[in-house]
Write a protein that holds these residues in place. Structure first.
Motif, short mmCIF file in Angstrom:
data_model
loop_
_atom_site.label_atom_id
_atom_site.label_comp_id
_atom_site.label_asym_id
_atom_site.label_seq_id
_atom_site.Cartn_x
_atom_site.Cartn_y
_atom_site.Cartn_z
N GLY A 196 0.83 -1.21 0.00
CA GLY A 196 0.00 0.00 0.00
C GLY A 196 0.85 1.25 0.00
O GLY A 196 2.06 1.21 0.29
N TYR A 197 0.20 2.33 -0.36
CA TYR A 197 0.89 3.63 -0.31
C TYR A 197 -0.14 4.76 -0.25
O TYR A 197 -1.17 4.71 -0.95
N VAL A 198 0.15 5.73 0.60
CA VAL A 198 -0.64 6.97 0.59
C VAL A 198 0.34 8.13 0.41
O VAL A 198 1.46 8.08 0.95
N PRO A 199 -0.06 9.16 -0.34
CA PRO A 199 0.88 10.26 -0.58
C PRO A 199 1.14 11.07 0.70
O PRO A 199 0.43 10.94 1.69
N ASN A 200 2.17 11.90 0.64
CA ASN A 200 2.66 12.58 1.85
C ASN A 200 1.76 13.69 2.37
O ASN A 200 1.63 13.87 3.57
N TYR A 201 1.14 14.44 1.45
CA TYR A 201 0.46 15.67 1.90
C TYR A 201 -0.81 15.35 2.69
O TYR A 201 -1.68 14.60 2.23
N ARG A 202 -0.93 15.92 3.89
CA ARG A 202 -2.10 15.72 4.74
C ARG A 202 -3.01 16.93 4.63
O ARG A 202 -2.63 18.02 5.07
N LEU A 203 -4.18 16.72 4.05
CA LEU A 203 -5.16 17.81 3.95
C LEU A 203 -6.07 17.71 5.17
O LEU A 203 -6.84 16.75 5.31
N LYS A 260 0.27 15.66 -4.43
CA LYS A 260 0.61 16.99 -4.96
C LYS A 260 1.61 16.83 -6.10
O LYS A 260 2.45 15.91 -6.06
N PRO A 261 1.59 17.75 -7.07
CA PRO A 261 2.52 17.63 -8.22
C PRO A 261 3.98 17.57 -7.79
O PRO A 261 4.79 16.92 -8.43
N GLU A 262 4.31 18.25 -6.68
CA GLU A 262 5.71 18.23 -6.26
C GLU A 262 6.16 16.84 -5.77
O GLU A 262 7.34 16.53 -5.75
N GLU A 263 5.17 15.98 -5.40
CA GLU A 263 5.55 14.61 -5.02
C GLU A 263 5.55 13.67 -6.22
O GLU A 263 6.46 12.84 -6.38
N GLY A 264 4.53 13.77 -7.05
CA GLY A 264 4.44 12.84 -8.19
C GLY A 264 3.14 13.10 -8.92
O GLY A 264 2.31 13.88 -8.46
N SER A 265 2.97 12.42 -10.05
CA SER A 265 1.72 12.65 -10.77
C SER A 265 1.16 11.33 -11.29
O SER A 265 1.91 10.41 -11.64
N GLY A 266 -0.17 11.27 -11.30
CA GLY A 266 -0.83 10.09 -11.86
C GLY A 266 -0.96 8.97 -10.83
O GLY A 266 -0.12 8.82 -9.94
N VAL A 267 -2.03 8.18 -11.01
CA VAL A 267 -2.27 7.11 -10.04
C VAL A 267 -1.20 6.03 -10.13
O VAL A 267 -0.92 5.32 -9.16
N SER A 268 -0.54 5.90 -11.29
CA SER A 268 0.51 4.88 -11.40
C SER A 268 1.69 5.21 -10.48
O SER A 268 2.40 4.30 -10.04
N TYR A 269 1.90 6.50 -10.17
CA TYR A 269 2.94 6.86 -9.19
C TYR A 269 2.64 6.15 -7.86
O TYR A 269 3.52 5.55 -7.23
N PHE A 299 -13.05 13.05 -0.09
CA PHE A 299 -12.14 12.19 -0.85
C PHE A 299 -10.66 12.41 -0.54
O PHE A 299 -10.22 13.52 -0.25
N GLY A 300 -9.90 11.30 -0.64
CA GLY A 300 -8.46 11.34 -0.48
C GLY A 300 -7.83 10.44 -1.53
O GLY A 300 -8.54 9.68 -2.22
N ASP A 301 -6.51 10.48 -1.64
CA ASP A 301 -5.78 9.68 -2.63
C ASP A 301 -5.06 8.52 -1.94
O ASP A 301 -4.56 8.68 -0.82
N GLY A 302 -4.96 7.39 -2.63
CA GLY A 302 -4.23 6.26 -2.06
C GLY A 302 -4.29 5.07 -3.00
O GLY A 302 -5.03 5.07 -3.99
N ILE A 349 -11.48 -0.11 10.25
CA ILE A 349 -11.91 1.26 9.93
C ILE A 349 -10.69 2.18 10.00
O ILE A 349 -10.02 2.26 11.04
N ASN A 350 -10.38 2.85 8.89
CA ASN A 350 -9.30 3.84 8.90
C ASN A 350 -9.68 5.12 8.17
O ASN A 350 -8.81 5.90 7.78
N ILE A 351 -10.99 5.33 8.00
CA ILE A 351 -11.48 6.50 7.26
C ILE A 351 -10.99 7.81 7.89
O ILE A 351 -10.75 8.78 7.18
N GLU A 352 -10.82 7.80 9.21
CA GLU A 352 -10.38 8.99 9.93
C GLU A 352 -9.08 9.56 9.35
O GLU A 352 -8.90 10.75 9.21
N LYS A 353 -8.17 8.64 8.94
CA LYS A 353 -6.83 9.07 8.49
C LYS A 353 -6.74 9.34 7.00
O LYS A 353 -5.92 10.14 6.56
N TYR A 354 -7.55 8.61 6.22
CA TYR A 354 -7.35 8.66 4.76
C TYR A 354 -8.56 9.15 3.97
O TYR A 354 -8.45 9.38 2.76
#
Ligand code: UT7
Length: 333
Positions: free
Chosen positions: A13-20, A49-58, A162-165, A280-285
């Protein structure tokens, strides 16, 4: 001859760095940390965020790298890569092929499937049937989304959700009594008006007008989707529980799609399954769409034991929904 099952042999698994955070959202739309926590159950979500990477394949490449670190496998032995996503990098080529090329899975045939939040369980269903046919032995299922790219951050009805992951699973053939046992997959495309992104496809190709009208953003009638999500997930879970002679006592884990904590709580109340058996991890992601279920498996992997009875259930745009019953395939390493 013993029956072939398809079993999950590893999760990444992976979630991007930026926490909104809710406070950051509250600075741009009329909402509050308190409202979002109480009505949706989310504290923060991760954004690519673009500064981390782009596209879901990242995200998918990172998830596969995580899987490889924990569960050694030869990428050249992977025969297929199936990617559940509604936010592929491009209209074409597919995100599965992009991911496979960058992670050494160069012998695999690769394709995406679009089933919105049900992407993981739909992709599992396909992979399982490839494996039990006897033709394929090792398949990677990926499920990930970057719904932040389709979110209107001036719309308080959608932007807190919504969030990315991205998560991924290595599926293998086995003759042991573990793996995917049963599944129910369903769809109803008669009411797209309740949850959609109408721009950018063949009905409304991208033009200045589609952009001006905001057709490239996700839109939903939250109340309708909320009610449908509960009733459809409860129906399919009850059906799969009944026909496999399971009960709240014999179920070890339930992993519901993470769209809204109130939806999750209502589903588990209807199923009468105790809270401690529910991931349940909706709180974080937040709601990471196709990725919510594999991201739960990713987090809970150290607690899962070989033979555990696990129920997965999702509901999403389409509408698409379903439930999968599997017996977990390995003990923590
Ligand atoms: O993954 C599958 C896709 N999505 C889902 O499963 C999501 C399903 N729906 C939901 O999670 C919820 O319906 C929402 C989170 C979208 C909305 O929550 P709700 O409790 O159903 O709110 P509501 O739409 O019934 O609206 C109640 C009130 C309204 O105000 P009035 O008309 O009563 O004055 C809304 O305008 O809450 C208001 N509202 C908000 N207030 C503060 C709606 N969004 C917000 C907000 N902050 N972000």
């Amino acid at each position: 001859m013993s029956k072939i099952h398809a079993v999950i042999k590893g999760i990444g698994g992976y979630v991007p760095n930026y926490r909104l955070t809710n406070d950051e959202i509250s600075a741009t739309v009329d909402t509050s940390d308190e409202w979002i926590l109480k009505r949706i159950g989310i504290k923060e979500r991760r954004i690519l965020k673009p500064e981390e990477g782009s596209g879901v394949s990242y995200l998918a490449i990172k998830a596969i790298e995580d899987l490889k670190k924990k569960h050694d496998f030869d990428p050249l032995e992977i025969e297929a890569v199936i990617f559940g996503t509604s936010t592929p990098d491009y209209i074409l080529p597919n995100a599965a092929a992009l991911t496979a090329a960058k992670t050494g899975m160069t012998n695999a045939f690769c394709f995406d499937i679009e089933a919105a939040c049900s992407g993981f369980i739909y992709a599992l269903e396909i992979a399982e049937n490839f494996i039990i046919s006897g033709k394929y032995k090792k398949i990677i299922v990926i499920a990930g989304d970057t719904l932040s790219k389709l979110t209107d951050y001036t719309d308080r009805n959608t932007c807190p959700i919504f969030g990315d992951g991205c998560g991924c699973a290595l599926l293998e053939a086995t003759t042991e009594d573990v793996g995917i046992i049963d599944s129910i997959m369903q769809s109803d495309g008669s009411s797209p008006e309740y949850l959609h992104v109408y721009g950018g496809g063949s009905a409304n190709p991208t033009t200045h007008e589609t952009v001006d009208k905001g057709l490239h953003y996700i839109w939903q009638d939250g109340r309708v989707v909320f009610k449908q999500a509960i009733s459809k997930m409860v129906d399919v879970c009850n059906e799969i529980i009944k026909r496999n002679h399971l009960s709240p006592d014999t179920i070890d884990w339930v992993i519901p799609h993470q769209a809204n904590l109130r939806i999750i709580e209502s589903v588990i109340n209807w199923l009468n399954v105790p809270h401690e058996k529910v991931m349940i991890n909706i709180e974080k992601y937040g709601n990471t769409s196709a990725a919510t279920i594999p991201l739960c498996l990713w987090e809970w992997e150290p607690k899962l034991r070989k033979g555990d009875n696990v129920i997965l259930s999702a509901f999403g745009a389409g509408f698409t929904w379903g439930a999968t019953y599997l017996k977990w395939g390995y003990d923590p390493q």
